[in-house]
Design a protein around this motif. Structure first.
Motif, PDB file in Angstrom:
ATOM      1  N   THR A   1      -2.722   4.899   1.927  1.00 46.78           N
ATOM      2  CA  THR A   1      -4.019   4.107   1.881  1.00 46.78           C
ATOM      3  C   THR A   1      -4.310   3.932   3.163  1.00 46.78           C
ATOM      4  O   THR A   1      -3.617   4.045   4.156  1.00 46.78           O
ATOM      5  CB  THR A   1      -3.281   2.571   1.373  1.00 46.78           C
ATOM      6  OG1 THR A   1      -2.651   2.790   0.139  1.00 46.78           O
ATOM      7  CG2 THR A   1      -4.503   1.706   1.028  1.00 46.78           C
ATOM      8  N   HIS A   2      -5.633   3.790   3.326  1.00 45.20           N
ATOM      9  CA  HIS A   2      -6.545   3.686   4.593  1.00 45.20           C
ATOM     10  C   HIS A   2      -6.047   2.428   5.133  1.00 45.20           C
ATOM     11  O   HIS A   2      -6.151   1.264   4.702  1.00 45.20           O
ATOM     12  CB  HIS A   2      -7.764   3.915   4.594  1.00 45.20           C
ATOM     13  CG  HIS A   2      -8.581   4.070   5.828  1.00 45.20           C
ATOM     14  ND1 HIS A   2      -8.935   3.354   6.623  1.00 45.20           N
ATOM     15  CD2 HIS A   2      -8.882   5.362   6.271  1.00 45.20           C
ATOM     16  CE1 HIS A   2      -9.395   3.706   7.602  1.00 45.20           C
ATOM     17  NE2 HIS A   2      -9.415   5.185   7.571  1.00 45.20           N
TER      18      HIS A   2
ATOM     19  N   PRO B   1       0.775  -1.307   0.167  1.00 41.80           N
ATOM     20  CA  PRO B   1       0.114  -0.021  -0.023  1.00 41.80           C
ATOM     21  C   PRO B   1       1.052   1.269  -0.223  1.00 41.80           C
ATOM     22  O   PRO B   1       2.055   1.156   0.303  1.00 41.80           O
ATOM     23  CB  PRO B   1      -0.663  -0.330   1.321  1.00 41.80           C
ATOM     24  CG  PRO B   1       0.075  -0.713   2.164  1.00 41.80           C
ATOM     25  CD  PRO B   1       1.039  -1.898   1.254  1.00 41.80           C
ATOM     26  N   ASN B   2       0.278   2.327  -0.346  1.00 40.31           N
ATOM     27  CA  ASN B   2       0.962   3.574  -0.262  1.00 40.31           C
ATOM     28  C   ASN B   2       0.918   4.112   1.377  1.00 40.31           C
ATOM     29  O   ASN B   2      -0.103   4.185   1.762  1.00 40.31           O
ATOM     30  CB  ASN B   2       0.335   4.719  -0.994  1.00 40.31           C
ATOM     31  CG  ASN B   2       0.974   6.068  -0.685  1.00 40.31           C
ATOM     32  OD1 ASN B   2       2.024   6.080  -0.428  1.00 40.31           O
ATOM     33  ND2 ASN B   2       0.316   7.008  -0.911  1.00 40.31           N
ATOM     34  N   MET B   3       2.101   3.789   1.937  1.00 42.00           N
ATOM     35  CA  MET B   3       2.097   4.375   3.609  1.00 42.00           C
ATOM     36  C   MET B   3       3.675   5.098   3.508  1.00 42.00           C
ATOM     37  O   MET B   3       4.331   4.845   4.456  1.00 42.00           O
ATOM     38  CB  MET B   3       2.327   3.300   4.384  1.00 42.00           C
ATOM     39  CG  MET B   3       3.090   2.049   4.087  1.00 42.00           C
ATOM     40  SD  MET B   3       2.848   0.975   5.615  1.00 42.00           S
ATOM     41  CE  MET B   3       3.597  -0.634   4.790  1.00 42.00           C
ATOM     42  N   GLY B   4       4.096   6.152   2.460  1.00 40.21           N
ATOM     43  CA  GLY B   4       5.197   6.571   2.244  1.00 40.21           C
ATOM     44  C   GLY B   4       5.386   7.712   3.095  1.00 40.21           C
ATOM     45  O   GLY B   4       6.306   8.492   3.297  1.00 40.21           O
TER      46      GLY B   4
ATOM     47  N   VAL C   1       1.050 -13.086   4.809  1.00 40.23           N
ATOM     48  CA  VAL C   1       0.820 -11.951   4.220  1.00 40.23           C
ATOM     49  C   VAL C   1       1.758 -10.736   4.653  1.00 40.23           C
ATOM     50  O   VAL C   1       1.724 -10.687   6.018  1.00 40.23           O
ATOM     51  CB  VAL C   1      -0.794 -11.228   4.231  1.00 40.23           C
ATOM     52  CG1 VAL C   1      -0.697 -10.105   3.647  1.00 40.23           C
ATOM     53  CG2 VAL C   1      -1.820 -12.174   3.660  1.00 40.23           C
ATOM     54  N   LYS C   2       2.740 -10.214   3.489  1.00 45.94           N
ATOM     55  CA  LYS C   2       3.726  -9.121   4.269  1.00 45.94           C
ATOM     56  C   LYS C   2       2.960  -7.834   3.630  1.00 45.94           C
ATOM     57  O   LYS C   2       2.547  -7.738   2.628  1.00 45.94           O
ATOM     58  CB  LYS C   2       4.883  -9.455   3.619  1.00 45.94           C
ATOM     59  CG  LYS C   2       5.364 -10.925   4.008  1.00 45.94           C
ATOM     60  CD  LYS C   2       6.933 -11.146   3.210  1.00 45.94           C
ATOM     61  CE  LYS C   2       7.330 -12.517   3.804  1.00 45.94           C
ATOM     62  NZ  LYS C   2       8.578 -12.587   3.253  1.00 45.94           N
ATOM     63  N   VAL C   3       3.325  -6.802   4.710  1.00 45.74           N
ATOM     64  CA  VAL C   3       2.820  -5.517   4.421  1.00 45.74           C
ATOM     65  C   VAL C   3       3.881  -4.692   4.364  1.00 45.74           C
ATOM     66  O   VAL C   3       4.396  -4.398   5.569  1.00 45.74           O
ATOM     67  CB  VAL C   3       1.641  -4.977   4.820  1.00 45.74           C
ATOM     68  CG1 VAL C   3       1.207  -3.753   4.715  1.00 45.74           C
ATOM     69  CG2 VAL C   3       0.563  -6.011   4.777  1.00 45.74           C
ATOM     70  N   PHE C   4       4.429  -4.074   3.174  1.00 42.75           N
ATOM     71  CA  PHE C   4       5.533  -3.001   3.509  1.00 42.75           C
ATOM     72  C   PHE C   4       5.471  -2.150   2.129  1.00 42.75           C
ATOM     73  O   PHE C   4       4.762  -2.148   1.255  1.00 42.75           O
ATOM     74  CB  PHE C   4       7.060  -3.741   3.530  1.00 42.75           C
ATOM     75  CG  PHE C   4       7.047  -4.675   2.514  1.00 42.75           C
ATOM     76  CD1 PHE C   4       8.004  -4.317   1.308  1.00 42.75           C
ATOM     77  CD2 PHE C   4       6.909  -6.112   2.507  1.00 42.75           C
ATOM     78  CE1 PHE C   4       8.001  -5.120   0.169  1.00 42.75           C
ATOM     79  CE2 PHE C   4       7.383  -7.076   1.567  1.00 42.75           C
ATOM     80  CZ  PHE C   4       8.055  -6.591   0.585  1.00 42.75           C
ATOM     81  N   ASP C   5       6.247  -0.996   2.445  1.00 47.79           N
ATOM     82  CA  ASP C   5       6.322   0.094   1.294  1.00 47.79           C
ATOM     83  C   ASP C   5       7.692   0.927   1.711  1.00 47.79           C
ATOM     84  O   ASP C   5       8.293   0.610   2.668  1.00 47.79           O
ATOM     85  CB  ASP C   5       5.273   1.225   1.681  1.00 47.79           C
ATOM     86  CG  ASP C   5       5.101   2.292   0.424  1.00 47.79           C
ATOM     87  OD1 ASP C   5       5.943   1.807  -0.762  1.00 47.79           O
ATOM     88  OD2 ASP C   5       4.529   3.179   0.554  1.00 47.79           O
ATOM     89  N   ARG C   6       8.285   1.568   0.604  1.00 46.80           N
ATOM     90  CA  ARG C   6       9.218   2.283   0.664  1.00 46.80           C
ATOM     91  C   ARG C   6       9.182   3.468   0.950  1.00 46.80           C
ATOM     92  O   ARG C   6       8.352   4.430  -0.008  1.00 46.80           O
ATOM     93  CB  ARG C   6      10.242   2.051  -0.726  1.00 46.80           C
ATOM     94  CG  ARG C   6      11.387   3.147  -0.781  1.00 46.80           C
ATOM     95  CD  ARG C   6      12.583   2.438   0.069  1.00 46.80           C
ATOM     96  NE  ARG C   6      13.507   3.183  -0.307  1.00 46.80           N
ATOM     97  CZ  ARG C   6      14.692   3.309   0.443  1.00 46.80           C
ATOM     98  NH1 ARG C   6      14.797   2.684   1.978  1.00 46.80           N
ATOM     99  NH2 ARG C   6      15.738   4.275   0.012  1.00 46.80           N
ATOM    100  N   THR C   7       9.185   4.061   2.087  1.00 48.75           N
ATOM    101  CA  THR C   7       8.735   5.404   2.630  1.00 48.75           C
ATOM    102  C   THR C   7       9.630   6.509   2.072  1.00 48.75           C
ATOM    103  O   THR C   7      10.650   6.443   2.072  1.00 48.75           O
ATOM    104  CB  THR C   7       8.516   5.374   4.072  1.00 48.75           C
ATOM    105  OG1 THR C   7       9.861   5.168   4.790  1.00 48.75           O
ATOM    106  CG2 THR C   7       7.528   4.068   4.654  1.00 48.75           C
ATOM    107  N   CYS C   8       8.969   7.625   2.049  1.00 49.09           N
ATOM    108  CA  CYS C   8       9.538   9.009   1.677  1.00 49.09           C
ATOM    109  C   CYS C   8      10.102   9.735   3.041  1.00 49.09           C
ATOM    110  O   CYS C   8      11.115  10.209   3.049  1.00 49.09           O
ATOM    111  CB  CYS C   8       8.736   9.998   1.118  1.00 49.09           C
ATOM    112  SG  CYS C   8       8.103   9.123  -0.502  1.00 49.09           S
TER     113      CYS C   8
END
Length: 127
Positions: A82-83, A68-71, A102-109
């Motif tokens: 993303t909510h 998801p977008n969580m940057g 299930v893995k949840v991750f993002d590359r954050t800003c």
């Protein structure tokens, strides 16, 4: 049969075969779905159902990655990411479809520790 005639015949038959195989293996469901609502989990599940359900994408034993977008270091109320209830609903659906994990991750800003917590996705992904 002449070589030229043979090559024309093979070329034309390969065009026909390609089209036939493409139709055979084409997914009949849409690739984009739109659902509206204020209940994030229900709306997410509605959109997923329009796409054919999570079982269309996840097979038993799969390891699923949700990106998801969580940057951004922002809260759900600020709507920059993303909510978290959308992410939770997708994770629950993947597990229900048979995913092993299930893995949840993002590359954050911004700082990743703050983004994961502030976005609410860290808490929503637990359990």
């Amino acid at each position: 049969m002449e070589r030229r005639t043979f090559l024309k015949l093979v070329g034309l038959s390969s065009l026909f075969a390609e089209g036939a195989f493409r139709r055979l293996f084409a997914a009949p469901q849409p690739t984009v779905a739109v659902a509206r609502g204020k209940d994030y989990a229900r709306t997410t599940r509605s959109a997923l159902a329009l796409l054919g359900g999570m079982k269309r994408f996840v097979k038993p034993g799969d390891v699923v990655v949700l990106k998801p977008n969580m940057g951004w270091d922002r809260t759900p109320a600020q709507a920059a990411n993303t909510h978290p209830l959308v992410v939770r609903a997708l994770a629950e659906e993947a597990l229900a479809a048979g995913a092993k994990r299930v893995k949840v991750f993002d590359r954050t800003c911004n700082d990743e520790r703050r983004c994961y917590v502030q976005s609410g996705i860290s808490d929503a992904s637990r359990g």
